[in-house]
Design an enzyme around this catalytic site. Structure first.
Site, PDB file in Angstrom:
ATOM      1  N   ARG A  59     -51.168 -15.407 -30.813  1.00 40.35           N
ATOM      2  CA  ARG A  59     -50.700 -16.583 -31.157  1.00 40.35           C
ATOM      3  C   ARG A  59     -51.909 -17.395 -31.907  1.00 40.35           C
ATOM      4  O   ARG A  59     -51.718 -18.147 -33.037  1.00 40.35           O
ATOM      5  CB  ARG A  59     -50.172 -17.451 -30.195  1.00 40.35           C
ATOM      6  CG  ARG A  59     -49.491 -18.773 -30.628  1.00 40.35           C
ATOM      7  CD  ARG A  59     -48.713 -19.540 -29.439  1.00 40.35           C
ATOM      8  NE  ARG A  59     -48.027 -20.805 -30.017  1.00 40.35           N
ATOM      9  CZ  ARG A  59     -48.393 -22.033 -29.514  1.00 40.35           C
ATOM     10  NH1 ARG A  59     -49.518 -22.017 -28.608  1.00 40.35           N
ATOM     11  NH2 ARG A  59     -47.782 -23.064 -30.142  1.00 40.35           N
ATOM     12  N   HIS A  63     -51.856 -18.794 -35.804  1.00 38.27           N
ATOM     13  CA  HIS A  63     -52.342 -20.211 -35.992  1.00 38.27           C
ATOM     14  C   HIS A  63     -53.478 -20.551 -36.837  1.00 38.27           C
ATOM     15  O   HIS A  63     -53.791 -21.340 -37.659  1.00 38.27           O
ATOM     16  CB  HIS A  63     -52.256 -21.237 -34.782  1.00 38.27           C
ATOM     17  CG  HIS A  63     -51.030 -21.558 -34.095  1.00 38.27           C
ATOM     18  ND1 HIS A  63     -50.816 -22.420 -33.177  1.00 38.27           N
ATOM     19  CD2 HIS A  63     -49.696 -20.805 -34.280  1.00 38.27           C
ATOM     20  CE1 HIS A  63     -49.468 -22.526 -32.928  1.00 38.27           C
ATOM     21  NE2 HIS A  63     -48.816 -21.459 -33.592  1.00 38.27           N
ATOM     22  N   ASN A  91     -51.206 -27.084 -31.093  1.00 41.14           N
ATOM     23  CA  ASN A  91     -52.093 -26.142 -30.412  1.00 41.14           C
ATOM     24  C   ASN A  91     -52.575 -26.622 -29.146  1.00 41.14           C
ATOM     25  O   ASN A  91     -52.948 -25.943 -28.306  1.00 41.14           O
ATOM     26  CB  ASN A  91     -53.383 -26.231 -31.307  1.00 41.14           C
ATOM     27  CG  ASN A  91     -53.142 -25.194 -32.666  1.00 41.14           C
ATOM     28  OD1 ASN A  91     -52.046 -24.240 -32.452  1.00 41.14           O
ATOM     29  ND2 ASN A  91     -53.792 -25.463 -33.558  1.00 41.14           N
ATOM     30  N   HIS A 190     -43.018 -13.030 -29.760  1.00 37.52           N
ATOM     31  CA  HIS A 190     -42.446 -13.854 -28.716  1.00 37.52           C
ATOM     32  C   HIS A 190     -41.850 -12.897 -27.475  1.00 37.52           C
ATOM     33  O   HIS A 190     -41.188 -13.520 -26.694  1.00 37.52           O
ATOM     34  CB  HIS A 190     -41.382 -14.926 -29.157  1.00 37.52           C
ATOM     35  CG  HIS A 190     -41.926 -15.783 -29.945  1.00 37.52           C
ATOM     36  ND1 HIS A 190     -40.983 -16.915 -30.619  1.00 37.52           N
ATOM     37  CD2 HIS A 190     -43.158 -16.198 -30.290  1.00 37.52           C
ATOM     38  CE1 HIS A 190     -41.843 -17.793 -31.151  1.00 37.52           C
ATOM     39  NE2 HIS A 190     -43.121 -17.585 -30.851  1.00 37.52           N
TER      40      HIS A 190
HETATM   41  C1  HEM Z   1     -41.088 -17.760 -36.499  1.00 36.09           C
HETATM   42  C2  HEM Z   1     -41.909 -19.083 -36.244  1.00 36.09           C
HETATM   43  C3  HEM Z   1     -42.590 -19.308 -34.900  1.00 36.09           C
HETATM   44  C4  HEM Z   1     -42.237 -20.465 -34.271  1.00 36.09           C
HETATM   45  C5  HEM Z   1     -41.186 -21.641 -34.660  1.00 36.09           C
HETATM   46  C6  HEM Z   1     -43.129 -20.392 -33.198  1.00 36.09           C
HETATM   47  C7  HEM Z   1     -43.373 -21.446 -31.943  1.00 36.09           C
HETATM   48  C8  HEM Z   1     -44.029 -21.205 -30.878  1.00 36.09           C
HETATM   49  C9  HEM Z   1     -43.676 -22.129 -29.621  1.00 36.09           C
HETATM   50  C10 HEM Z   1     -43.216 -23.489 -29.855  1.00 36.09           C
HETATM   51  C11 HEM Z   1     -44.603 -21.573 -28.553  1.00 36.09           C
HETATM   52  C12 HEM Z   1     -44.633 -22.070 -27.256  1.00 36.09           C
HETATM   53  C13 HEM Z   1     -45.940 -22.926 -27.307  1.00 36.09           C
HETATM   54  C14 HEM Z   1     -45.891 -23.567 -25.804  1.00 36.09           C
HETATM   55  O1  HEM Z   1     -45.111 -24.365 -25.484  1.00 36.09           O
HETATM   56  O2  HEM Z   1     -46.916 -23.043 -24.976  1.00 36.09           O
HETATM   57  C15 HEM Z   1     -44.765 -20.075 -29.156  1.00 36.09           C
HETATM   58  C16 HEM Z   1     -45.478 -19.375 -28.322  1.00 36.09           C
HETATM   59  C17 HEM Z   1     -45.968 -18.065 -28.956  1.00 36.09           C
HETATM   60  N1  HEM Z   1     -46.022 -17.718 -30.303  1.00 36.09           N
HETATM   61 FE1  HEM Z   1     -44.586 -18.545 -31.623  1.00 36.09          FE
HETATM   62  N2  HEM Z   1     -43.852 -19.283 -33.177  1.00 36.09           N
HETATM   63  C18 HEM Z   1     -43.304 -18.762 -34.336  1.00 36.09           C
HETATM   64  C19 HEM Z   1     -43.809 -17.469 -34.702  1.00 36.09           C
HETATM   65  C20 HEM Z   1     -45.042 -16.703 -34.090  1.00 36.09           C
HETATM   66  C21 HEM Z   1     -45.712 -15.733 -34.836  1.00 36.09           C
HETATM   67  C22 HEM Z   1     -45.403 -15.120 -36.247  1.00 36.09           C
HETATM   68  C23 HEM Z   1     -46.622 -15.083 -33.688  1.00 36.09           C
HETATM   69  C24 HEM Z   1     -47.558 -13.937 -33.914  1.00 36.09           C
HETATM   70  C25 HEM Z   1     -47.278 -13.150 -34.780  1.00 36.09           C
HETATM   71  C26 HEM Z   1     -46.247 -16.046 -32.523  1.00 36.09           C
HETATM   72  C27 HEM Z   1     -46.916 -15.766 -31.176  1.00 36.09           C
HETATM   73  C28 HEM Z   1     -46.626 -16.355 -30.194  1.00 36.09           C
HETATM   74  C29 HEM Z   1     -47.211 -15.905 -28.839  1.00 36.09           C
HETATM   75  C30 HEM Z   1     -47.910 -14.834 -28.468  1.00 36.09           C
HETATM   76  C31 HEM Z   1     -46.687 -16.871 -27.979  1.00 36.09           C
HETATM   77  C32 HEM Z   1     -47.124 -17.155 -26.495  1.00 36.09           C
HETATM   78  C33 HEM Z   1     -48.392 -17.969 -26.287  1.00 36.09           C
HETATM   79  C34 HEM Z   1     -48.938 -17.780 -24.940  1.00 36.09           C
HETATM   80  O3  HEM Z   1     -48.358 -17.355 -24.125  1.00 36.09           O
HETATM   81  O4  HEM Z   1     -49.896 -18.580 -24.893  1.00 36.09           O
HETATM   82  N3  HEM Z   1     -45.291 -16.790 -32.793  1.00 36.09           N
HETATM   83  N4  HEM Z   1     -44.597 -19.852 -30.495  1.00 36.09           N
END
Ligand code: HEM
Ligand SMILES: *[C@@H]1O[C@H](CO)[C@@H](O)[C@H](O)[C@H]1NC(C)=O
Length: 323
Positions: A59, A63, A91, A190
């Site tokens: 992530r 970002h 973030n 995700h």
């Molecule tokens: C499509 C649009 C996307 C939205 C709206 C989005 C939004 C989010 C949100 C809100 C979280 C949770 C953050 C939290 O509350 O802790 C999250 C987690 C995450 N996102 Fe996305 N995301 C998107 C695309 C992506 C992309 C393109 C990637 C990587 C290629 C990604 C990788 C991740 C990962 C791996 C997590 C888990 C992070 C953790 O466990 O620390 N996301 N995302």
């Protein structure tokens, strides 16, 4: 004059080296042979202690790349006169894994001072995280340089919020040069990691003026989520995004969407458009195709807005721009 001749000579050997028009695989082969190995070692050590950091690093790379290009700007600490990207609500407090990058950087500076950029360390660490959690490994073109600017305000306009619908997501990713298929592919990230309850609890308690609970969310799943995320916006509570396999790069994220168990509106919305719904179904059935497409999309993401040649700098400390 001598420089020009050298350059012309280099043109004959390799155009890309002279104008340094792009990043390339094996960039540190001569300048810091062990770089990728050291980074993988640090990522492996960190994941042995906390598997969730894989998601954090994937992530973090996303970002970084979506805000000012993949220039390590997400790694910069705020100062008294500047609120940096990492301290925007998108973030902080959710991004994690900064220490992994710091540890790799410390070792690389000791070994090859001033050579390996923070932006590249993050790109390699994201790749290693994908591979270690069961995705396909891929070659990471390198040679990115580090930016000197990081502004919290820029995260708002560039990073998609979890409330986005499929058209908004498609537009947001198109702004960065991605197709809708690549957007669906990258959303599959995700399949690992966690979310804070505050990122989606509107779907449980305050969906809109007429209904409290999002009707597109499976009601049994909503009941489970309500137990884990009681009303009240406790900022410390988290849930896995793909409960069946929270640390594995598989396609159960897509199976979850088909079962109306996508955690965010931005996940579940992929089912509301015939084209993206079809892609969700394909990915759910076909881990091989998804993993392949995901690896390719990560390479592409890693090329967004990179600084090369003499632009930017090689930061000595990933948290601080050079003095
Ligand atoms: C499509 C649009 C996307 C939205 C709206 C989005 C939004 C989010 C949100 C809100 C979280 C949770 C953050 C939290 O509350 O802790 C999250 C987690 C995450 N996102 Fe996305 N995301 C998107 C695309 C992506 C992309 C393109 C990637 C990587 C290629 C990604 C990788 C991740 C990962 C791996 C997590 C888990 C992070 C953790 O466990 O620390 N996301 N995302
Ligand atoms: C609230 O959401 C429901 C279900 O999606 C929808 O039918 C309704 O029109 C929405 N109401 C408002 C005021 O937006």
């Amino acid at each position: 004059m001598k420089k020009l001749l050298v350059c012309i000579a280099l043109v004959l050997v390799s155009l890309s080296r002279c104008v340094e028009s792009q990043i390339e695989v094996g960039f540190y082969e001569d300048s810091c042979e062990m770089a990728e190995f050291i980074i993988k070692d640090e990522v492996t050590k960190a994941l042995n202690k906390d598997k969730g950091l894989a998601a954090g690093l994937v992530r973090m790379h996303f970002h970084d790349c979506f805000v000012r290009g993949c220039d390590g700007s997400v790694l910069i600490d705020s100062t008294p006169s500047n609120t940096a990207e990492k301290d925007s609500p998108a973030n902080n407090p959710s991004l994690r894994g900064f220490e992994v990058i710091d540890n790799a950087k410390t070792r690389l500076e000791a070994m090859c001072k001033g050579v390996v950029s923070c932006a590249d360390i993050l790109a390699f660490a994201a790749r290693d995280s994908v591979e270690i959690t069961g995705g396909f490994g891929y070659d990471v073109p390198a040679g990115r340089r580090d930016g000197r600017v990081s502004l919290a305000s820029e995260t708002l306009t560039n990073l998609p919020p979890p409330s986005f619908n499929v058209d908004q997501l498609t537009q947001n990713f198109a702004n960065k040069g991605f197709t809708q298929l690549e957007m669906v592919t990258l959303s599959g990230a995700h399949t690992i990691g966690r979310s804070h309850c505050t990122s989606f609890n509107n779907r449980l308690y305050s969906f809109n003026a007429t209904v409290d609970q999002d009707p597109s969310l499976d009601s049994r799943y909503a009941a489970i989520l309500k137990q884990k995320c009681p009303q009240g916006n406790d900022p410390t509570l988290v849930v896995p995004m793909d409960p069946p396999s929270p640390n594995t790069m598989d396609t159960s994220y897509y199976q979850g969407i088909i079962a109306n168990r996508g955690l965010f509106t931005s996940d579940q919305t992929l089912l509301t458009n015939p084209t993206t719904a079809n892609q969700v179904n394909q990915n759910a059935r076909n881990p091989f195709i998804w993993k392949n497409n995901f690896a390719a999309a990560m390479v592409k993401m890693g090329k967004i807005g990179v600084l090369i040649g003499t632009a930017g700098e090689i930061r000595a400390n990933c948290r601080v721009i050079n003095g």
